[in-house]
Scaffold this active site. Structure first.
Site, PDB file in Angstrom:
ATOM      1  CE  LYS A 111      -3.976  -2.484   2.087  1.00  0.00           C
ATOM      2  NZ  LYS A 111      -4.449  -2.437   0.691  1.00  0.00           N
ATOM      3  CG  ASN A 136       0.467  -0.301  -4.768  1.00  0.00           C
ATOM      4  OD1 ASN A 136       1.294  -0.490  -5.244  1.00  0.00           O
ATOM      5  ND2 ASN A 136      -0.710  -1.307  -4.058  1.00  0.00           N
ATOM      6  CB  THR A 184      -6.662  -4.659  -6.263  1.00  0.00           C
ATOM      7  OG1 THR A 184      -7.040  -6.033  -6.821  1.00  0.00           O
ATOM      8  CG2 THR A 184      -6.045  -5.477  -5.054  1.00  0.00           C
ATOM      9  CG  ASP A 228      -2.703   1.107  -2.186  1.00  0.00           C
ATOM     10  OD1 ASP A 228      -3.238   1.793  -1.330  1.00  0.00           O
ATOM     11  OD2 ASP A 228      -2.450   0.193  -2.726  1.00  0.00           O
ATOM     12  CB  SER A 231      -3.705  -0.200 -11.886  1.00  0.00           C
ATOM     13  OG  SER A 231      -3.867   0.778 -10.770  1.00  0.00           O
TER      14      SER A 231
END
Ligand code: RIB
Length: 307
Positions: A40, A43, A252, A256, A295
């Site tokens: 986390k 990210n 997912t 974050d 992402s």
């Protein structure tokens, strides 16, 4: 340029996709596998840097192949990793199972090296925390380490953001959560932290007020596809709508993305509601792509979605 200091975890994500999640005792044939950067903290640092903020990351890694993935990622994204130490335990990993039909996931994270970051090591890096414009952290580190970082930032007047993720097994002490200027739980975390149901906006507001009663200044309670509730220190509450940037591929890392984008906007001087809107846009793009750190969108994409 104003900088954001993110203190948190790096782990390698091992992501398995399948048409559904397996039942206990069942072996299921999946459709894809990916190994990539996660955790986390990292990210959020990636989201923050790609959103345009000068970003420094503070953690520990093992001296191993997963640690190399981290350093390559941070170098590519221009993240200052000079505070990242090396531990004598391996870098951690997360197994992520993704239900393709629902776009949802289940995660087990073993934090490994980053979990050896001690309060004394945080104190040794106090100067960097004090000189940040915004301090952002989460709960994939030991609680006393998180608390030390928040306390140093608070004492220096640096705005603090605490994302209480993953959801704590036991209630967090009020003394810890009260160190956050911006407390950013999702619905599950808010419900666990308050013992109150959080299934709609009214309930979210009641939980946010309870968190304020326990000492938090501003609560930004993320509501998934419904956006985010902002309960401000002055008692006002506002719902910021989510952005639809296309079909959802994987949620997912959406939290974050939100935290990283939000921190970047705050560091730039945005007001609270604009910063939450920016965070929602960042998250809205991230869910249209697979993976966690990979992402995270870049500034240009976020600006285009917002305008
Ligand atoms: O928030 C998503 C992250 O949680 C994943 O990248 C995984 O590493 C876990 O830490």
């Amino acid at each position: 340029m104003k900088n954001v200091l993110v203190m948190g975890s790096f782990v390698a994500d091992l992501a398995f996709r399948a048409a559904r999640l397996p039942a206990w005792g069942e072996t299921l044939m999946g459709s894809s596998f990916a190994l990539g950067p996660g955790g986390k903290g990292s990210n959020q640092a990636v989201a923050c840097a790609r959103a345009g903020a000068k970003t420094q990351f503070f953690s520990k890694l093992g001296d191993d192949a997963f640690g190399k993935i981290a350093r390559e990622l941070w170098a590519t994204d221009g993240i200052d990793a000079s505070l990242v130490g090396t531990a004598d335990v391996p870098t951690g990993a997360a197994t992520i199972m993704i239900d393709q039909a629902r776009g949802e996931n289940a995660i087990i994270v073993v934090p490994g090296a980053c979990f050896t970051l001690t309060p004394a090591e945080v104190s040794a890096s106090a100067a960097a925390i004090r000189s940040a414009s915004v301090f952002l952290t989460q709960l994939e580190l030991p609680l006393d380490t998180v608390e030390r970082g928040l306390q140093i930032a608070r004492d220096a007047g640096v705005p603090t953001i605490l994302n209480p993720a993953p959801a704590p097994e036991r209630p967090l002490p009020d003394s810890l959560i009260a160190l956050s200027d911006y407390f950013v739980p999702n619905e599950t975390e808010a419900a666990l932290l308050t013992g109150m149901p959080v299934e709609n906006v009214e309930q979210a507001k009641a939980a946010a007020i309870e968190l304020q009663r326990r000492g938090v200044r501003n609560v930004i309670l993320t509501l998934g596809a419904k956006g985010a509730l902002v309960q401000q220190a002055d008692g006002s509450s506002t719902v910021i709508a989510a952005f639809n940037a296309g079909p959802v591929v994987e949620t997912t890392g959406a939290g974050d993305a939100f935290c990283g984008g939000f921190a970047a906007a705050l560091a730039e001087g945005s007001d609270l509601l604009s910063a939450v809107r920016f965070g929602c846009a960042t998250a809205g793009i991230s869910v249209t792509r697979p993976g966690t750190a990979p992402s995270m969108p870049h500034r240009k994409e976020i600006d285009e979605l917002i305008k």
